[in-house]
Scaffold this active site. Sequence first.
Site, PDB file in Angstrom:
ATOM      1  N   CYS A   1       0.790  -1.231   0.000  1.00 16.28           N
ATOM      2  CA  CYS A   1       0.000   0.000   0.000  1.00 16.28           C
ATOM      3  C   CYS A   1       0.824   1.284   0.000  1.00 16.28           C
ATOM      4  O   CYS A   1       0.457   2.228  -0.713  1.00 16.28           O
ATOM      5  CB  CYS A   1      -1.035   0.000   1.123  1.00 16.28           C
ATOM      6  SG  CYS A   1      -0.557  -0.886   2.595  1.00 16.28           S
TER       7      CYS A   1
ATOM      8  N   ARG B   1       7.580 -10.686   5.278  1.00 17.42           N
ATOM      9  CA  ARG B   1       7.310 -10.407   6.685  1.00 17.42           C
ATOM     10  C   ARG B   1       8.090 -11.395   7.539  1.00 17.42           C
ATOM     11  O   ARG B   1       8.145 -12.579   7.223  1.00 17.42           O
ATOM     12  CB  ARG B   1       5.813 -10.519   6.980  1.00 17.42           C
ATOM     13  CG  ARG B   1       5.039  -9.469   6.204  1.00 17.42           C
ATOM     14  CD  ARG B   1       3.572  -9.479   6.501  1.00 17.42           C
ATOM     15  NE  ARG B   1       2.901  -8.551   5.591  1.00 17.42           N
ATOM     16  CZ  ARG B   1       1.591  -8.444   5.467  1.00 17.42           C
ATOM     17  NH1 ARG B   1       0.795  -9.208   6.207  1.00 17.42           N
ATOM     18  NH2 ARG B   1       1.061  -7.579   4.621  1.00 17.42           N
TER      19      ARG B   1
ATOM     20  N   GLN C   1       0.745 -11.153  -2.771  1.00 16.75           N
ATOM     21  CA  GLN C   1      -0.654 -10.795  -2.575  1.00 16.75           C
ATOM     22  C   GLN C   1      -1.281 -10.432  -3.911  1.00 16.75           C
ATOM     23  O   GLN C   1      -0.630  -9.807  -4.745  1.00 16.75           O
ATOM     24  CB  GLN C   1      -0.757  -9.571  -1.666  1.00 16.75           C
ATOM     25  CG  GLN C   1      -0.271  -9.810  -0.259  1.00 16.75           C
ATOM     26  CD  GLN C   1      -0.338  -8.537   0.563  1.00 16.75           C
ATOM     27  OE1 GLN C   1       0.132  -7.487   0.132  1.00 16.75           O
ATOM     28  NE2 GLN C   1      -0.923  -8.629   1.736  1.00 16.75           N
TER      29      GLN C   1
ATOM     30  N   ASP D   1      -3.004  -8.034  -4.686  1.00 22.75           N
ATOM     31  CA  ASP D   1      -3.335  -6.810  -3.968  1.00 22.75           C
ATOM     32  C   ASP D   1      -3.929  -5.751  -4.901  1.00 22.75           C
ATOM     33  O   ASP D   1      -3.629  -5.734  -6.091  1.00 22.75           O
ATOM     34  CB  ASP D   1      -2.047  -6.255  -3.358  1.00 22.75           C
ATOM     35  CG  ASP D   1      -2.299  -5.491  -2.075  1.00 22.75           C
ATOM     36  OD1 ASP D   1      -3.471  -5.364  -1.685  1.00 22.75           O
ATOM     37  OD2 ASP D   1      -1.322  -5.028  -1.476  1.00 22.75           O
TER      38      ASP D   1
ATOM     39  N   HIS E   1      -5.508  -1.444  -4.460  1.00 21.18           N
ATOM     40  CA  HIS E   1      -5.948  -0.351  -3.595  1.00 21.18           C
ATOM     41  C   HIS E   1      -6.886   0.534  -4.391  1.00 21.18           C
ATOM     42  O   HIS E   1      -6.563   0.931  -5.503  1.00 21.18           O
ATOM     43  CB  HIS E   1      -4.744   0.411  -3.058  1.00 21.18           C
ATOM     44  CG  HIS E   1      -3.928  -0.449  -2.147  1.00 21.18           C
ATOM     45  ND1 HIS E   1      -2.871  -1.202  -2.604  1.00 21.18           N
ATOM     46  CD2 HIS E   1      -4.074  -0.745  -0.837  1.00 21.18           C
ATOM     47  CE1 HIS E   1      -2.388  -1.909  -1.588  1.00 21.18           C
ATOM     48  NE2 HIS E   1      -3.096  -1.654  -0.516  1.00 21.18           N
TER      49      HIS E   1
ATOM     50  N   LYS F   1     -13.591  -3.899   8.238  1.00 22.34           N
ATOM     51  CA  LYS F   1     -13.182  -4.769   7.131  1.00 22.34           C
ATOM     52  C   LYS F   1     -14.125  -5.945   6.962  1.00 22.34           C
ATOM     53  O   LYS F   1     -14.948  -6.236   7.839  1.00 22.34           O
ATOM     54  CB  LYS F   1     -11.751  -5.255   7.344  1.00 22.34           C
ATOM     55  CG  LYS F   1     -11.570  -6.000   8.661  1.00 22.34           C
ATOM     56  CD  LYS F   1     -10.127  -6.462   8.835  1.00 22.34           C
ATOM     57  CE  LYS F   1      -9.962  -7.236  10.113  1.00 22.34           C
ATOM     58  NZ  LYS F   1      -8.730  -7.991  10.207  1.00 22.34           N
TER      59      LYS F   1
ATOM     60  N   HIS G   1      -8.209  -1.399   0.823  1.00 24.99           N
ATOM     61  CA  HIS G   1      -7.253  -2.460   0.496  1.00 24.99           C
ATOM     62  C   HIS G   1      -8.089  -3.692   0.196  1.00 24.99           C
ATOM     63  O   HIS G   1      -9.019  -3.976   0.939  1.00 24.99           O
ATOM     64  CB  HIS G   1      -6.372  -2.833   1.686  1.00 24.99           C
ATOM     65  CG  HIS G   1      -5.684  -1.693   2.358  1.00 24.99           C
ATOM     66  ND1 HIS G   1      -4.339  -1.502   2.282  1.00 24.99           N
ATOM     67  CD2 HIS G   1      -6.155  -0.697   3.129  1.00 24.99           C
ATOM     68  CE1 HIS G   1      -4.005  -0.442   2.988  1.00 24.99           C
ATOM     69  NE2 HIS G   1      -5.084   0.072   3.518  1.00 24.99           N
TER      70      HIS G   1
END
Length: 688
Positions: A376, A405, A423, A425, A427, A511, A557
């Site tokens: 992000c 991570r 991911q 991912d 946004h 979320k 997200h």
Amino acid sequence: MQITLPDGSTRALPDGATGRDLAQDISAGLARAALAVEVDGEVHDLDRPLPDGATVAILTWESEGGKAAFWHSSAHLMAEALEALYPGVKLGIGPSIDTGFYYDVDLSETDHPVLSADDLPAIEKKMIELARTDSAFERRDVPKAEAVAHFEAKGDPYKLELLEGLEDGQITFYTQGGFTDLCRGPHIASTKPIKAVKLLSLAGAYWRGDESRPQLTRIYGVSFPKQKMLEEHLERLELAKQRDHRKLGRELELFMFSDKVGPGLPIWLPKGARLRETLVDFLKEEQVKRGYEPVVTPHIGRLELYRTSGHYPYYSDSQFPPMFEKGAASGSAGLGTEAEGVSEGAELANSGDGAEGAAPTLGGDEQGYLLKPMNCPHHTQVYAHKPHSYRDLPVRLAEFGTVYRYEQSGELGGLTRVRGFTQDDAHIFCTPEQVKDEFKNVIDLTLTVLKALAFEDFTAQVSLRDPANTEKYIGEPAQWDGAEQAIREAAAEMGLETVEEEGEAAFYGPKLDFMVKDALGRSWQLGTVQLDYNLPERFDLTYIDENDQRVRPVMIHRAPFGSLERFVGVMLEHTGGNLPLWLAPTQVKVLPITDDQDDYARSVADDLKGAGLRVEVDTRSEKVGRKIRDAEVEKVPVMLILGKNEAEAGTVSVRRHGLGDDSDQGASEVPALRQGLLDEIARQLGRA
RNA sequence: GCCAACGUAGCUCAGGGGUAGAGCAGCUCACUCGUAAUGAGCAGGUCGUCGGUUCAAAUCCGACCGUUGGCUCCA
């Protein structure tokens, strides 16, 4: 008195009647099977008097409440056995869980302080011995002072601590045989029904889940009213192991780990990469249809980026340690930019107190780079590269971004918990008014994806603020109310059933998560959609509204798979490795019966490959039986068996994985087969 | 990170103080075969790594690395 049964009927019983009396009144069989009762939604002991006018259900082994009482009682039985075998044992808590029960115990002051798996059979034996004494579980109200005195005399600090949190007048003891425990209940009537016990595993568990408290020994077990049920249960556990994605990943040559590369860093083998790319291609297409724009950003970013986002140093113990440029002022730990320096940093983190100990310094002005733990912050920079009008919104930026991570070493496991993962991912930057439609768009995408994979048993959880603790959340309460409502409505309008959890929201926004269970019944989060009021603020993102005012966009997200790694892992367990045609690494295997058919086999394969199918030809000098067996073991969806007859007629004989010989021996024409397979794939993808 | 168990050939596993064994996979040869394993031969391991005990260690001890289960189900 009057008792209402779950079906709405009522029954008159004498005052003071118990659940057992009620069961007896209904039928003798039910009375024998009864383990507990549910009184107005609360599970009670069978032998407690029922209140007049209550709605009561008799709970047997077939109900969750019945099993819970049975297992909770088994935990007490285990505690009794432990006290008998290891005098001086101190007891923590011992609840029932979804799959059995456990008890947390402290053996440090016994003459057997370290328990090992070899000790478990002796405990099981003792439990069965005690169960056979047919001891009643007796409930007793105890004044707090007496309870405290009891555990002081016994020298049990854990129970005393639990008592601190309890009100006088609400404290009950349960006794069976020579064992008395602080317990709210409920319990089954006696130890007798506990016929079969298996203690499954040992684990260290921090007292009250707190790493700073003593670590107790947790003993997990399961018990049954019949020996046969235990045997069946153990068989099911064995079968679940067959579906373990780690085993399937090895057998199907999908992925691997290498000590040299590092723990938690999956390596995708060619077949796994095919599967992964197929997933990615599918999702990319679906995203383009829904207005996403692909972006590509680097794997690292300046520390400054993460200071602005707030991820550094706040989350530094879950990040790989930062890299510093050569000659930078802070090189106190001697870290360079070369690969050696970086890996050494990781080792430091491993042996120290997390990354904080490993990072050379955490000074506020250090220049350096971080391996990105999320995408992000980078994506905010894409949004910020030019001014935006409300007319541009929503802006949807998508990237299959690989992030790193530093998970604790003990947390790693297969593909479900790793240190490097990709991911799916994206946004979304939008106006507050657009939040609901954007959620609908994402829900639609997620459901499309889950459907293409034949995923049915997932749960969707809406995570809301903790209403008792609103000050820990960023953003205006009115904004939150609106957003939470928008999520609810979006889910309802998309026909998505959800469960709501208060207090589970992130500090930066509510979320919606999609959760599934793996082969062993453990729950994992896959897809997630998260509202974020925080990052637009921190990066000062704006757009110009219709009144020519600079205002903040809302950021969403979202990742329908979550991570490709976890998603593939969970999917393998769901399918047992029998992937749908569209996703199978090898879709078709062509099996010539003798090498006279090799050329024909290759021509059929080339035809199908030309249509985009993934096809292999098995020209080994083996009998068809063997070729079929190997293709079955590899779980290839479609096998084409080609002998003399097919070669002469220009046809193929089709065998589907898991279905054995089919009836069309030699009867299929290649063009019809090709079209049939393409149609099947289109149907699976919802594009027919 | 902490607790417990485990680590022997690509895979599954046996063995266990006197310098390693099976099946499958692999390679070679023969076989050319009709819907879940053709046969024979060959090759393959410094028994996770490092250190210690011992005349001798894969085996016993220790450290480290890795894997697995758990550490969030609240008397």
